[in-house]
Design an enzyme around this catalytic site. Structure first.
Site, PDB file in Angstrom:
ATOM      1  N   HIS A  74       0.910  -1.090  -0.015  1.00  0.00           N
ATOM      2  CA  HIS A  74      -0.024   0.042  -0.059  1.00  0.00           C
ATOM      3  C   HIS A  74       0.918   1.264  -0.091  1.00  0.00           C
ATOM      4  CE1 HIS A  74       0.223   0.903   4.538  1.00  0.00           C
ATOM      5  NE2 HIS A  74      -0.054  -0.582   4.510  1.00  0.00           N
ATOM      6  N   ASP A  76      -0.040   4.239   0.799  1.00  0.00           N
ATOM      7  CA  ASP A  76      -0.082   5.467   2.155  1.00  0.00           C
ATOM      8  C   ASP A  76       0.736   4.955   3.355  1.00  0.00           C
ATOM      9  OD1 ASP A  76      -2.237   3.267   2.380  1.00  0.00           O
ATOM     10  OD2 ASP A  76      -3.052   4.485   3.852  1.00  0.00           O
ATOM     11  N   GLU A 143      -4.868   2.178   2.838  1.00  0.00           N
ATOM     12  CA  GLU A 143      -5.170   0.982   3.383  1.00  0.00           C
ATOM     13  C   GLU A 143      -5.228   1.273   4.922  1.00  0.00           C
ATOM     14  OE1 GLU A 143      -3.677  -2.293   6.221  1.00  0.00           O
ATOM     15  OE2 GLU A 143      -2.779  -0.345   5.883  1.00  0.00           O
ATOM     16  N   ASP A 167       2.902  -6.470   3.224  1.00  0.00           N
ATOM     17  CA  ASP A 167       2.657  -5.527   4.347  1.00  0.00           C
ATOM     18  C   ASP A 167       2.869  -6.218   5.759  1.00  0.00           C
ATOM     19  OD1 ASP A 167       1.730  -3.071   5.474  1.00  0.00           O
ATOM     20  OD2 ASP A 167      -0.250  -3.644   5.336  1.00  0.00           O
TER      21      ASP A 167
END
Ligand SMILES: [Zn+2]
Length: 476
Positions: A74, A76, A143, A167
């Site tokens: 992700h 962000d 996310e 992640d």
């Protein structure tokens, strides 16, 4: 020092990602830069309406014509700065620091969650000499604020039926399943009246709090529950009128502090009862919350207060609302299966609003707790509203991708990686729900203190994870 970190390519791209401010909702610049990066390398790429980026790279070497693989991270990051740091992550990216062993940022979150996942993807795309199956790189937005990017992504455009999410935050652990979750807002009506009495302020503080999923089974106190217990006890002895109450920071954090102001009859003195309860709480939570404090002080009332019925609604919500682990998993020892958390409470002139975060490995038990809160809210004359939330990611007994990852890790490091399920949401759940036949796992290097200014990432673990991933790509 920075330039010497290995693997050089990964850290170079991590530094590149960190040049852009990229908090949730502000990933525009980084996403556009990733597209420009792809176009320079003549890679097919696109960006959808919400801002997700997809970049494709043809396969190369012995796995050239293997089935495609989705790699996902992700874009962000959570923006958090130490108050004294004076840094503004909306205006600039994190300032990276290293001592050769760890990487961190000056006074702010590092954004290794999930900048390192993005950097790994860019390093793979950038290197023309690596062997891998056809790659679909999916970089999602937002996310950290409800997985909005993953939920909005049109998965019909993806060819891959196997996916590695980048992640995770513990090296040598393969994540293979997660809980689903949603928010429930309980809204109860209030009526305010003017009445006389003596004002008191009760403050609960010093709790450790924590993540409402990952920390929910650690036996920590919730300020919501403590406040409810104390108010109930005081209101049983004498007429108590609540005036104001506030608790917590977010539905998905265990409430670590709370304040409530209330009126009691002139002659009543709650000091002894509050002290007695504080002593109980301190012994109940001696190990998990040694700094627990419950402080009572006189308060000067300055307006109308909740009537007795409204006060009782507040107390009932705090005492009876779901809080903590509801059921533990029977399949996976030590894994919470279903839980709830009242993380945020506000009282206004018109309403009492409590925000709960519900999680479960089973969507059906998530619904069970939603319905329990709906019953409670209805019994109190109010209503409960549910957010759609994210689906559970169920464990697949049959997973060739997981087996490949285990074998690659064993070949490199002579020990078997651990497969684990987590009691928190993950984007994998959204993808698994959208692509039913998806074979999916999640891995990543060691990151500590994510979402706080203490976030740091272990350099050696980045190297080991990178080599592991290259080995996986060769074997696929
Ligand atoms: Zn993350």
């Amino acid at each position: 020092m920075w330039k010497q970190l290995e693997p050089k390519a990964v850290f170079r791209w991590f530094a590149w990602v960190s040049r852009f401010p990229h908090g949730s909702g502000h990933t525009e610049q980084l996403a556009e830069a990733c597209l420009a990066f792809a176009r320079e390398r003549k890679l097919a790429c696109r960006r959808d309406a919400i801002g997700n980026v997809v970049i494709c790279k043809p396969g190369r070497g012995s796995s050239q014509s293997a089935a495609p693989l989705i790699l996902q991270a992700h874009l962000d990051m959570v923006l958090a700065a130490a108050p004294e740091s004076g840094r503004d992550l909306l205006a600039e990216g994190p300032r990276l620091q290293t001592d050769g062993e760890w990487v961190w940022a000056e006074g702010t979150t590092l954004g290794a969650d999930d900048g390192i996942g993005v950097a790994v993807c860019l390093a793979l795309l950038d290197d023309p000499t690596l062997e891998h199956p056809p790659l679909e790189i999916v970089l999602t937005v937002d996310e950290e604020t409800g997985m909005k990017g993953a939920l909005a992504l049109d998965c019909a455009g993806l060819q891959g039926r196997r996916m590695i999410n980048l992640d995770a935050e513990q090296e040598g652990i393969i994540y293979v399943g997660c809980a689903g979750g949603n928010k429930v807002s309980c809204v109860l009506p209030v009526r305010r009246i003017f009445t006389s009495g003596r004002g008191w302020e009760l403050r609960i503080s010093g709790l450790r709090g924590g993540h409402s999923g990952m920390d929910i089974h650690r036996g920590r106190a919730s300020a919501a529950r403590l406040m409810g217990r104390t108010l109930f006890r005081l209101s049983r002895e004498t007429a108590l009128y609540a005036a104001e109450a506030e608790l917590g920071q977010a539905d998905n954090a265990i409430a670590a502090e709370g304040t409530v102001r209330f009126l009691l009859p002139e002659q009543a003195d709650p000091t002894a009862e509050v002290q007695k309860l504080e002593a109980c709480f301190r012994s109940e939570y001696a190990a998990a919350d040694p700094e627990l404090r419950q402080v009572l002080e006189p308060w000067r009332p300055d307006g109308p207060v909740l009537d007795r019925d409204s006060t009782n609604r507040l107390i009932t919500l705090l005492v009876c609302g779901v809080q903590g682990v509801e059921e533990m998993s029977q399949a996976v020892p030590g894994l919470p299966q279903t839980s709830g958390n009242l993380g945020l409470l506000r009282v206004t002139d018109r309403e009492i609003r409590g925000e709960f975060c519900i999680r479960s490995t089973f969507d059906s038990q998530k619904i069970m707790l939603n319905e329990r809160l709906a019953c409670l809210a209805a019994a109190l004359g109010g209503r409960a509203a549910y957010s759609e939330g994210c689906p559970a990611w169920e464990y697949r007994a049959e997973s060739p991708l997981r087996v490949c990852c285990e074998k690659a890790y064993e070949a490199l490091y002579e020990k078997k990686p651990i497969s684990r399920m987590i009691h928190a949401g993950a984007e994998c759940g959204v993808f698994a729900a959208a692509i039913p036949e998806l074979d999916c796992i999640s891995i990543g290097p060691e990151i500590r203190g994510a979402h706080t200014p203490a976030e740091r990432m272990r350099v050696e673990s980045v190297r080991r994870t990178w080599i592991w991933l290259l080995e996986i790509l060769r074997r696929l």
